[in-house]
Design a protein around this motif. Structure first.
Motif, mmCIF file in Angstrom:
data_model
loop_
_atom_site.group_PDB
_atom_site.id
_atom_site.type_symbol
_atom_site.label_atom_id
_atom_site.label_comp_id
_atom_site.label_asym_id
_atom_site.label_seq_id
_atom_site.Cartn_x
_atom_site.Cartn_y
_atom_site.Cartn_z
ATOM 1 N N THR A 25 2.286 59.313 40.503
ATOM 2 C CA THR A 25 3.019 59.708 41.703
ATOM 3 C C THR A 25 4.422 60.215 41.378
ATOM 4 O O THR A 25 5.026 60.899 42.196
ATOM 5 N N GLN A 26 4.915 59.903 40.212
ATOM 6 C CA GLN A 26 6.260 60.318 39.801
ATOM 7 C C GLN A 26 6.259 61.561 38.917
ATOM 8 O O GLN A 26 7.314 62.008 38.488
ATOM 9 N N ALA A 29 8.434 64.385 40.203
ATOM 10 C CA ALA A 29 9.843 64.006 40.056
ATOM 11 C C ALA A 29 10.263 64.052 38.590
ATOM 12 O O ALA A 29 11.411 64.359 38.273
ATOM 13 N N MET A 30 9.334 63.739 37.677
ATOM 14 C CA MET A 30 9.650 63.782 36.255
ATOM 15 C C MET A 30 10.014 65.202 35.839
ATOM 16 O O MET A 30 10.941 65.407 35.057
ATOM 17 N N GLU A 34 13.999 63.428 37.971
ATOM 18 C CA GLU A 34 14.326 62.426 38.982
ATOM 19 C C GLU A 34 13.350 61.249 39.003
ATOM 20 O O GLU A 34 13.331 60.469 39.948
ATOM 21 N N ALA A 35 12.544 61.115 37.985
ATOM 22 C CA ALA A 35 11.561 60.027 37.951
ATOM 23 C C ALA A 35 12.269 58.697 37.777
ATOM 24 O O ALA A 35 13.356 58.614 37.202
ATOM 25 N N ARG A 36 11.647 57.670 38.294
ATOM 26 C CA ARG A 36 12.172 56.316 38.134
ATOM 27 C C ARG A 36 11.016 55.332 38.036
ATOM 28 O O ARG A 36 9.888 55.649 38.398
ATOM 29 N N LEU A 38 8.934 52.484 39.288
ATOM 30 C CA LEU A 38 8.629 51.844 40.566
ATOM 31 C C LEU A 38 8.291 50.372 40.323
ATOM 32 O O LEU A 38 7.744 50.019 39.278
ATOM 33 N N ARG A 93 17.633 57.822 37.666
ATOM 34 C CA ARG A 93 16.949 58.985 37.083
ATOM 35 C C ARG A 93 16.606 58.654 35.646
ATOM 36 O O ARG A 93 17.464 58.277 34.865
ATOM 37 N N PHE A 99 10.009 58.565 30.381
ATOM 38 C CA PHE A 99 8.987 58.364 31.408
ATOM 39 C C PHE A 99 7.629 58.863 30.921
ATOM 40 O O PHE A 99 6.598 58.225 31.158
#
Length: 116
Positions: A25-26, A29-30, A34-36, A38, A93, A99
């Motif tokens: 799901t990230q 964003a990666m 902007e991935a983080r 969860l 981030r 990630f």
């Protein structure tokens, strides 16, 4: 005992689904940086660790053959990705290489479990 082993296999699969699902799901964003991490990813890794250890114990108690080398490799991968996830859990981030490594190690763990 077989029912108990099957229950823990199901829980182990739920843990890996939480970890991999959080990663997938990230991915968008990666790409944006902007991935983080969860919370579900950390819970999934912890679930995998606990249920994996229980499964090894239950299988050894049943005198089922356990491939200790395979288990050691899977444990090492899980520990590395768990440490990466835990250290970076509060980062807003996360860099794509870090990630991506978590996702790669998760995927490697799945392939080792199914193909080895």
């Amino acid at each position: 005992m077989d029912v108990l082993i099957h229950i823990f296999v199901a829980l182990h699969i739920i843990g890996i689904a939480a970890l991999l699902g959080g990663f997938l799901t990230q991915m968008k964003a990666m790409g944006k940086g902007e991935a983080r991490i969860l919370p579900g990813m950390l819970h999934g890794a912890a679930t995998m660790l606990v249920t994996g250890l229980v499964l090894v114990g239950l299988n050894q108690a049943e005198d089922n053959e356990v491939n200790n080398t395979k288990i050691a490799v899977k444990l090492a991968l899980l520990l590395v990705l768990s440490v990466l996830a835990y250290i970076n859990r509060d980062e807003e981030r996360l860099s794509a290489p870090v990630f991506g490594t978590i996702g790669l190690l998760t995927t490697a763990n799945i392939f080792i479990a199914t193909l080895w």
